[in-house]
Enzyme design. Structure first.
Site, PDB file in Angstrom:
ATOM      1  N   HIS A   1      29.688 -84.003  24.249  1.00  0.00           N
ATOM      2  CA  HIS A   1      29.451 -85.054  25.228  1.00  0.00           C
ATOM      3  C   HIS A   1      27.957 -85.302  25.353  1.00  0.00           C
ATOM      4  O   HIS A   1      27.144 -84.425  25.064  1.00  0.00           O
ATOM      5  CB  HIS A   1      30.027 -84.654  26.591  1.00  0.00           C
ATOM      6  CG  HIS A   1      31.489 -84.925  26.699  1.00  0.00           C
ATOM      7  ND1 HIS A   1      31.995 -86.201  26.794  1.00  0.00           N
ATOM      8  CD2 HIS A   1      32.557 -84.107  26.698  1.00  0.00           C
ATOM      9  CE1 HIS A   1      33.313 -86.142  26.864  1.00  0.00           C
ATOM     10  NE2 HIS A   1      33.682 -84.882  26.809  1.00  0.00           N
TER      11      HIS A   1
ATOM     12  N   LYS B   1      34.596 -90.046  39.865  1.00  0.00           N
ATOM     13  CA  LYS B   1      33.813 -91.281  39.901  1.00  0.00           C
ATOM     14  C   LYS B   1      34.592 -92.390  40.593  1.00  0.00           C
ATOM     15  O   LYS B   1      34.018 -93.281  41.215  1.00  0.00           O
ATOM     16  CB  LYS B   1      33.417 -91.704  38.482  1.00  0.00           C
ATOM     17  CG  LYS B   1      32.458 -92.899  38.430  1.00  0.00           C
ATOM     18  CD  LYS B   1      31.819 -93.018  37.066  1.00  0.00           C
ATOM     19  CE  LYS B   1      32.788 -93.577  36.054  1.00  0.00           C
ATOM     20  NZ  LYS B   1      33.028 -95.036  36.238  1.00  0.00           N
TER      21      LYS B   1
END
Length: 924
Positions: free
Chosen positions: A148, A580
């Site tokens: 990532h 999120k």
């Protein structure tokens, strides 16, 4: 460089190590950068320490003035110094962690999270060794390494740091002055190497780079340490044989969600490189075994099986004719060398005889090793098997020829595009995507009940369709080449409907990964794994899975599958996007509810079908608490009762991979913790159900928390502009720290931004907002509903008696301890619109204080990390050395955004990102 405050005697070795490494770094800087640069860095260090530890505001003002006056060249030198010190301090802390654990073990103290603690708990609960072995026989524990865009370390840096860590460990056992001096000289050379090794990459990481970076952890930690962990477990279970339940997983090379650089070729490359690492490890161990097993048949005759294995070897050296083990091992080596050639094209380093007769599979290699082991046991020489042979057998059982299972992952909309193209070209449905969900399911079921494939030779398929089919075809090839464990899962990001799962079955059917028809005898090779990510997705997960298994033929297909086929159901839960989407509390609460509902559903389905239908939850956790991070032991024990059942997969991402697994001893401890927590969660369930009033309160907290979070992030005008201006998100996107783009789409919408750089940016500016925002407002709303005294009493009871709630509080406590409003305010000053800055930062600051007050009241603690002295000590040590990096990052960002094109300005910003990430550790 550093001088440390007085600490208890037990921490003196840590202080000594930090002083040593700081002195060595200072010596290098003085010698190679000059006395003036060294004195500048020392002055900055002293001012930063004075402000951080003594609240000396005059020192803070002098520090700010000094840093603003630095030239670009001076700024980069200072940043490099404090960044490297953060790296070196991490090594010292890791060494001290290992040291303290050894002290506790020698004193007979059992630490939470260790297997010794687990065995103690099992004995107290009346769980027998036989019950433990039976649990492990069907268990599956798998950490999954992912690539990532937050892993900022270069492999060259990691390798040098491994050498320094090794030298620190050796130093603990050196007594003679000349030996310590030699150790220090070697360490000084490695620090010098670090200083002159580039921290940043010139070019963006490729998938091939990410594959190589991950393989380093297998060579240093997983291959040597996992067999030792198995050995310790079997010893604790009084020698009972334990099935290979702990296996590694990997996304690198197969995760193409939002990454166009991942293709069928990268999947082939990943498994080829993984096989190379595994086979070279086996070659080395077999070579060393040959040196050790010099037993002569003239002194100790062998049985028929062992003699036959020796006779099959092409080794005809007359000096070894009476040494059956050496002859056999020479044959094994030659066969492994031929296997290496066949699977990877690589050459073995040594050749007593030419490579011949490659192994068809890892099981054949294991069979030969088993012959040697049984022969040694029969001869009374089991001691000769314990040190190397049996660990090698265990390694081959766990890692095979594939090393780790590589998952496929793609977004559901990309699967849909490929299926739509296939259906259109076959003239079955011209506009599949326009169909409603019921029509899609009916159409897909018809195709899954048709023995004929959809593909038409020479049809003008879109490039995307061919690419999707190619990676499934490559998965089939890799399973045939490296073993069925090489690729087992096809993960569907953004799963929202049942048709998302059926589409992946259809793609498997097109390449021969699914055989037969759904209404008759279907068997699928790859487990179709839905990934539920947003709050809405989590809420719909149980309904989607029930509807899927109610479809005719699905449950029967899964029941029909073999051990390495689609015979069990993995469900992946996304921590990052749900956070999120809805904020920290709602994300955790909806995950908790989804897990509970899924476990209940699969129990009910098992009862209805008359056979067990195994559910395995796959936790998509990141490094930060906002992305599901935090201590793994507590996180697993905080799972809803009855949801673990010996089955767990979880992702390891970003900086966390390095902090957990770069050091073999710490890596071993983290693997042990995963096993310990899985066993405890499975075999020692809570004695009482969670009280309904706790669940009701959590639901109310979740609603209020999500409302507060979304009001700020998604409903406040100008918030997106504030975020992109008050954090280094734009600069992070330019840094070469991953092969995937920071956003899914080329926009500045928060919805399109990946959750990883979202959390990373908030960590860099020290607000750590995803890890706490909304909780203070939620507690306030509960108090308004119940009355303050009653609400606080209830919350305090929840914190004492409910692991889910107490773990969430502990994680928020840690996140808030790493936050710093004064530093965050400096980043906010980067926002040019003063009214926008004041309005949004003021709301964040107010919520920060509300959350602090709520935690103080619920936990009865007015200081953060009161129950985690080790982390509190770590923060006390490192924050004065991170502070200058923040100040300089803000200053250089200001210069860069004002139009400076100086290469040193951009490099300085990126170096700050590296140093801050290293200092905070779990930022990814």
């Amino acid at each position: 460089m550093p001088r440390q405050p007085q600490l208890p005697h037990k921490d003196q070795p840590l202080i000594d190590d930090i002083r040593l490494l700081g002195r060595l770094l200072g010596d290098v800087i003085r010698e190679h950068e000059g006395l003036e640069t060294f004195e500048l860095i020392e002055q900055i260090r002293q001012l930063s320490v004075a402000y951080r530890r003594q609240a000396d505001h005059a020192a803070d003002r002098r520090l700010n003035k000094l840093l603003k006056g630095l030239s670009d060249d001076q700024a980069v030198s200072v940043i490099r110094a404090f960044t490297y010190f953060s790296h070196l301090a991490n090594l010292a802390e890791d060494r001290h962690h290992i040291r303290r654990r050894a002290v506790h073990e020698q004193a007979g103290h059992v630490q939470q999270g260790s297997l010794a603690h687990t065995w103690q708990r099992m004995r107290s609960a009346g769980v027998t060794a036989t019950a433990l072995a039976e649990c492990l026989a069907s268990a599956h524990v798998s950490p999954v390494l992912t690539a990532h865009p937050t892993e900022v370390q270069r492999k060259s840096i990691l390798d040098a740091e491994r050498d320094i860590a090794r030298l620190l460990a050796e130093r603990d056992h050196l007594q003679l002055p000349r030996h310590r001096a030699d150790n220090e000289a070697q360490m000084s050379a490695r620090v010098l190497q670090l200083w002159h090794t580039r921290l940043l990459r010139f070019t963006k990481l490729t998938v091939a780079d990410e594959i190589e970076n991950a393989l380093g952890y297998y060579q240093s930690t997983f291959l040597p340490e996992i067999p030792r962990l198995y050995r310790d477990i079997e010893e604790a279970l009084q020698g009972q044989r334990v099935a290979p339940f702990l296996r590694m997983g990997q996304w690198i090379g197969g995760d193409r969600d939002g990454n166009p650089n991942v293709t069928a070729d990268t999947l082939r490359l990943a498994l080829q490189r993984q096989a190379d690492v595994a086979l070279r490890h086996y070659l080395t161990q077999v070579h060393r075994l040959g040196a050790e097993l010099s037993l002569s048949a003239m002194l100790l005759p062998v049985g028929a099986d062992m003699q036959a294995l020796a006779e099959r070897s092409p080794d005809r050296n007359e000096h070894r004719q009476d040494e059956p083990y050496r002859r056999a091992l020479t044959g094994l080596y030659a066969r492994l060398a031929a296997t290496l050639q066949a699977l990877t094209g690589g050459e073995a380093h040594r050749h007593a005889v030419a490579p011949y007769a490659p192994y068809e599979c890892a099981e054949a290699f294991l069979s030969d090793l088993g012959v040697i082991d049984r022969s040694l046991v029969a001869q009374g020489c089991v001691a000769l098997a314990e040190h190397r042979l049996r660990p090698l057998i265990r390694t081959a059982e766990v890692f095979g020829f594939h090393l780790a299972t590589v998952d496929l992952r793609q977004s559901s909309d990309q699967h849909e595009l490929a299926v739509a193209d296939l259906l259109a070209q076959a003239r079955i449905e011209p506009d599949y995507s326009a169909l409603d969900e019921a029509a899609k399911q009916q159409l897909l079921l018809r195709q899954l009940n048709d023995v004929r494939p959809l593909r038409i030779p020479e049809a003008p398929y879109q490039h995307h369709t061919l690419s999707e089919l190619a990676i499934f075809q490559a998965a089939r090839e890799m399973r045939e080449r490296f073993g069925a464990a090489a690729v087992r899962h096809a993960i569907i990001s953004h799963t929202e409907t049942v048709s998302d799962l059926l589409e992946v079955l259809l793609l498997q059917k097109e390449v021969g990964l699914m055989r037969g028809t759904l209404d008759h005898d279907a068997v699928a090779e790859l487990i179709v794994v839905p990934l539920f990510e947003t709050i809405d997705d989590l809420r719909h997960a149980p309904g989607i899975m029930e509807a899927f298994y109610r479809l005719p033929g699905i449950a029967a297909m899964v029941r029909r599958g073999g051990p390495l086929q689609y015979h069990e159901q993995d469900v992946m839960l996304g921590y990052s996007d749900s956070n999120k989407d809805g904020g920290i509390f709602t994300s955790n609460w909806e995950l908790y509810r989804a897990e509970t509902a899924l476990a209940t559903l699969f129990d009910r389905l098992s009862d209805e079908l008359g056979h067990p239908l195994r559910l395995r939850l796959f936790h998509g956790r990141g490094g930060t608490v906002g992305r599901g991070g935090g201590p793994s032991y507590e996180a697993i024990l905080a799972q809803p009762a009855g949801t673990v059942r010996g089955q767990i997969r979880l992702t390891e991402q970003g900086e966390v991979i390095g902090s957990k697994y770069a050091n073999p001893d710490i890596g071993r401890r983290n693997l042990e913790t995963l096993v310990a927590a899985t066993l405890e969660a499975t075999l020692i369930p809570p004695t009482q159900p969670v009280p309904q009033r706790f669940l009701d309160a959590a639901q109310r907290l979740s609603a209020a928390s999500m409302a507060a979070y979304r009001a700020l992030v998604y409903q406040t005008p100008g918030f997106t502009d504030y975020f992109f201006q008050a954090t280094p998100i734009r600069e992070i996107a330019e840094l070469h720290i991953g092969s995937r783009p920071a956003s899914r789409k080329p926009s500045q919408r928060i919805e399109d931004l990946r959750a990883i750089p979202w959390s990373f940016s908030w960590g860099q500016c020290r607000l750590t907002l995803p890890g706490w925002f909304g909780f203070g407002s939620a507690v306030e709303a509960l108090r308004d509903h119940m009355g303050m005294a009653e609400a606080d009493r209830l919350l305090q009871q929840m914190a004492r008696k409910w692991p889910f709630f107490s773990t969430l509080l502990s994680n928020m406590d840690m996140v808030l301890a790493k936050s710093d409003l004064s530093l965050a305010r400096r980043y906010a000053d980067l926002v040019p619109d003063a009214r926008l800055r004041k309005r949004i930062f003021g709301r964040i600051e107010a919520e920060w204080h509300r959350t602090q007050e709520a935690l103080n009241t619920i936990t009865w603690q007015t200081q953060r990390l009161a129950n985690n002295p080790a982390l509190a000590r770590s923060i006390e040590h490192r924050f004065p050395y991170i502070d200058p990096l923040h100040h300089l990052q803000v200053e250089l960002i200001r210069r860069y955004r004002a139009g400076s094109q100086a290469e040193k300005v951009k490099r300085g910003i990126h170096l700050c990102i590296n140093g801050i990430a290293a200092g905070l550790r779990n930022t990814g």
